[in-house]
Design a protein around this motif. Structure first.
Motif, PDB file in Angstrom:
ATOM      1  N   SER A 151     -10.326  27.199 -10.720  1.00  0.00           N
ATOM      2  CA  SER A 151     -11.783  27.436 -10.811  1.00  0.00           C
ATOM      3  C   SER A 151     -12.546  26.228 -11.784  1.00  0.00           C
ATOM      4  N   LEU A 152     -11.453  25.516 -12.490  1.00  0.00           N
ATOM      5  CA  LEU A 152     -11.960  24.701 -13.792  1.00  0.00           C
ATOM      6  C   LEU A 152     -12.332  23.298 -13.052  1.00  0.00           C
ATOM      7  N   ILE A 153     -13.700  22.963 -13.322  1.00  0.00           N
ATOM      8  CA  ILE A 153     -14.405  21.718 -12.810  1.00  0.00           C
ATOM      9  C   ILE A 153     -14.486  20.910 -14.230  1.00  0.00           C
ATOM     10  N   ILE A 154     -14.084  19.509 -14.108  1.00  0.00           N
ATOM     11  CA  ILE A 154     -14.099  18.817 -14.918  1.00  0.00           C
ATOM     12  C   ILE A 154     -14.923  17.396 -14.426  1.00  0.00           C
ATOM     13  N   ASP A 155     -16.228  17.450 -14.913  1.00  0.00           N
ATOM     14  CA  ASP A 155     -17.075  16.269 -13.953  1.00  0.00           C
ATOM     15  C   ASP A 155     -17.064  15.339 -15.192  1.00  0.00           C
ATOM     16  N   LEU A 156     -16.657  14.087 -14.887  1.00  0.00           N
ATOM     17  CA  LEU A 156     -16.207  12.834 -15.728  1.00  0.00           C
ATOM     18  C   LEU A 156     -17.594  12.397 -16.179  1.00  0.00           C
ATOM     19  N   PRO A 157     -18.612  11.675 -15.227  1.00  0.00           N
ATOM     20  CA  PRO A 157     -19.639  11.176 -15.621  1.00  0.00           C
ATOM     21  C   PRO A 157     -20.546  11.790 -16.786  1.00  0.00           C
ATOM     22  N   SER A 158     -20.664  13.149 -16.408  1.00  0.00           N
ATOM     23  CA  SER A 158     -21.542  13.994 -17.192  1.00  0.00           C
ATOM     24  C   SER A 158     -20.737  14.743 -18.436  1.00  0.00           C
ATOM     25  N   ARG A 159     -19.503  14.424 -18.486  1.00  0.00           N
ATOM     26  CA  ARG A 159     -18.739  14.938 -19.301  1.00  0.00           C
ATOM     27  C   ARG A 159     -18.986  16.606 -19.623  1.00  0.00           C
ATOM     28  N   GLN A 160     -19.094  17.126 -18.689  1.00  0.00           N
ATOM     29  CA  GLN A 160     -19.176  18.644 -18.597  1.00  0.00           C
ATOM     30  C   GLN A 160     -17.918  19.380 -17.782  1.00  0.00           C
ATOM     31  N   VAL A 161     -17.504  20.496 -18.613  1.00  0.00           N
ATOM     32  CA  VAL A 161     -16.558  21.535 -18.162  1.00  0.00           C
ATOM     33  C   VAL A 161     -17.028  22.595 -17.687  1.00  0.00           C
ATOM     34  N   SER A 162     -16.941  23.288 -16.567  1.00  0.00           N
ATOM     35  CA  SER A 162     -17.169  24.659 -16.151  1.00  0.00           C
ATOM     36  C   SER A 162     -16.281  25.203 -15.470  1.00  0.00           C
ATOM     37  N   VAL A 163     -16.241  26.641 -15.576  1.00  0.00           N
ATOM     38  CA  VAL A 163     -15.437  27.450 -14.749  1.00  0.00           C
ATOM     39  C   VAL A 163     -16.617  28.714 -14.283  1.00  0.00           C
ATOM     40  N   ASP A 164     -16.507  28.981 -12.984  1.00  0.00           N
ATOM     41  CA  ASP A 164     -17.416  30.051 -12.298  1.00  0.00           C
ATOM     42  C   ASP A 164     -18.940  29.933 -12.730  1.00  0.00           C
ATOM     43  N   ASN A 165     -19.155  28.560 -12.730  1.00  0.00           N
ATOM     44  CA  ASN A 165     -20.769  28.227 -12.898  1.00  0.00           C
ATOM     45  C   ASN A 165     -21.119  28.569 -14.393  1.00  0.00           C
ATOM     46  N   SER A 166     -20.166  28.484 -15.286  1.00  0.00           N
ATOM     47  CA  SER A 166     -20.250  28.847 -16.765  1.00  0.00           C
ATOM     48  C   SER A 166     -19.671  27.226 -17.415  1.00  0.00           C
ATOM     49  N   PHE A 167     -20.466  26.935 -18.279  1.00  0.00           N
ATOM     50  CA  PHE A 167     -20.019  25.660 -19.081  1.00  0.00           C
ATOM     51  C   PHE A 167     -19.194  25.985 -20.207  1.00  0.00           C
ATOM     52  N   ILE A 168     -18.170  25.357 -20.534  1.00  0.00           N
ATOM     53  CA  ILE A 168     -17.560  25.378 -21.657  1.00  0.00           C
ATOM     54  C   ILE A 168     -17.744  24.262 -22.691  1.00  0.00           C
ATOM     55  N   ARG A 169     -18.269  24.607 -23.628  1.00  0.00           N
ATOM     56  CA  ARG A 169     -18.495  23.469 -24.652  1.00  0.00           C
ATOM     57  C   ARG A 169     -17.452  23.079 -25.661  1.00  0.00           C
ATOM     58  N   LEU A 170     -17.230  21.879 -25.350  1.00  0.00           N
ATOM     59  CA  LEU A 170     -16.012  21.068 -25.867  1.00  0.00           C
ATOM     60  C   LEU A 170     -16.539  19.869 -26.618  1.00  0.00           C
ATOM     61  N   THR A 171     -15.896  19.596 -27.957  1.00  0.00           N
ATOM     62  CA  THR A 171     -16.081  18.398 -28.593  1.00  0.00           C
ATOM     63  C   THR A 171     -15.830  17.110 -27.765  1.00  0.00           C
ATOM     64  N   PRO A 172     -16.244  15.991 -28.127  1.00  0.00           N
ATOM     65  CA  PRO A 172     -15.999  14.860 -27.430  1.00  0.00           C
ATOM     66  C   PRO A 172     -14.604  14.555 -27.248  1.00  0.00           C
ATOM     67  N   LEU A 224      -9.295  14.683 -24.002  1.00  0.00           N
ATOM     68  CA  LEU A 224      -7.961  15.219 -24.053  1.00  0.00           C
ATOM     69  C   LEU A 224      -7.713  15.954 -22.815  1.00  0.00           C
ATOM     70  N   LEU A 225      -8.576  16.756 -22.522  1.00  0.00           N
ATOM     71  CA  LEU A 225      -8.521  17.554 -21.230  1.00  0.00           C
ATOM     72  C   LEU A 225      -8.503  16.475 -20.149  1.00  0.00           C
ATOM     73  N   ALA A 226      -9.449  15.740 -20.182  1.00  0.00           N
ATOM     74  CA  ALA A 226      -9.707  14.946 -18.925  1.00  0.00           C
ATOM     75  C   ALA A 226      -8.457  13.907 -18.783  1.00  0.00           C
ATOM     76  N   LEU A 227      -7.927  13.270 -19.557  1.00  0.00           N
ATOM     77  CA  LEU A 227      -6.691  12.401 -19.930  1.00  0.00           C
ATOM     78  C   LEU A 227      -5.380  13.326 -19.209  1.00  0.00           C
ATOM     79  N   LEU A 228      -5.309  14.499 -19.411  1.00  0.00           N
ATOM     80  CA  LEU A 228      -4.228  15.377 -19.079  1.00  0.00           C
ATOM     81  C   LEU A 228      -4.454  15.856 -17.737  1.00  0.00           C
TER      82      LEU A 228
END
Length: 229
Positions: A137-158, A163-167
């Motif tokens: 259910s975790l969605i990582i949108d690379l161009p917008s640099r946004q991470v969400s789960v069940d339509n809720s955004f998770i606030r991450l530092t750059p 780090l998450l996107a690389l892995l």
């Protein structure tokens, strides 16, 4: 998005910072080249982009641009009154992602910032045309640099996002500490021995499934594909 604004004119910096802040950007102001380089290498410094003026009191702006490219993967947009072709070419050859000549329209500058941000996706993260990564259910949108789960955004530092996107770009593949430090921090030297572990712990605490990131003892880390968990 966190920006480092390098501008020697305090009035110009204050006005531009206010405009950028109203558009949702975080802004840190450095008045000199030395302050800018110190900000980039300070513990916990995480900038998504650098707006760089060329007429600085202590260093030539082009020299600062070259030093920035050595220390961070953050893109640089040069913002200056120097509009001659030779200066434009020199700035772009030094690695600047864009070159904006004063006076400029702030709306256009903001559009350019967002355009540079959208296209600044590491080749170590994106393969082919993949710009969105899915982990259950975790969605990582690379161009917008946004991470969400069940339509809720998770606030991450750059850096947490990088780090998450690389892995997540290669679920199941173990990345060594060296590969991660090179891919996320670009061997900039702006990290200490605890930097990676601290970011992993913080990232796990923000994810809906902390065990998604698995430590491989003596090697590094990997994303556990949802099918395995």
């Amino acid at each position: 998005m966190e920006l480092l604004l390098v501008e020697d004119d305090n009035h110009v910096a204050a006005v531009l910072s206010a405009v950028l802040t109203r558009h949702g950007f975080g802004v840190r102001h450095a008045r000199t080249g030395g302050e800018a380089l110190q900000a980039l290498t300070s513990e916990g410094a995480e900038f998504d982009l650098v707006l760089l003026g060329l007429d600085l009191v202590d260093m030539d702006g082009f020299e600062v641009c070259g030093e920035i490219r050595k220390r961070t993967g953050a893109p640089v947009i040069i913002v200056t009154a120097r509009g001659d072709v030779r200066s434009r070419i020199h700035g772009l050859n030094l690695g600047a992602a864009d070159y904006v000549v004063k006076p400029y329209d702030t709306g256009e500058l903001i559009a350019r910032i967002r355009a540079v941000s959208r296209r600044t996706v590491s080749k170590d993260i994106v393969e082919g045309v993949r710009t969105v990564l899915y982990l259950g259910s975790l969605i990582i949108d690379l161009p917008s640099r946004q991470v969400s789960v069940d339509n809720s955004f998770i606030r991450l530092t750059p850096k947490e996002f990088d780090l998450l996107a690389l892995l997540a770009g290669r679920p199941g593949v173990v990345f060594t500490r060296e590969q991660i430090m090179d891919g996320v921090w670009h061997n900039s030297g702006a990290w200490t021995g605890n930097t990676l572990g601290t970011h992993i712990s913080s990232l796990r605490a923000k994810l809906p499934v902390p065990a998604l990131i698995e430590a491989v003892r003596g090697v590094g880390y990997r994303i556990v594909p949802p099918a395995e968990g």
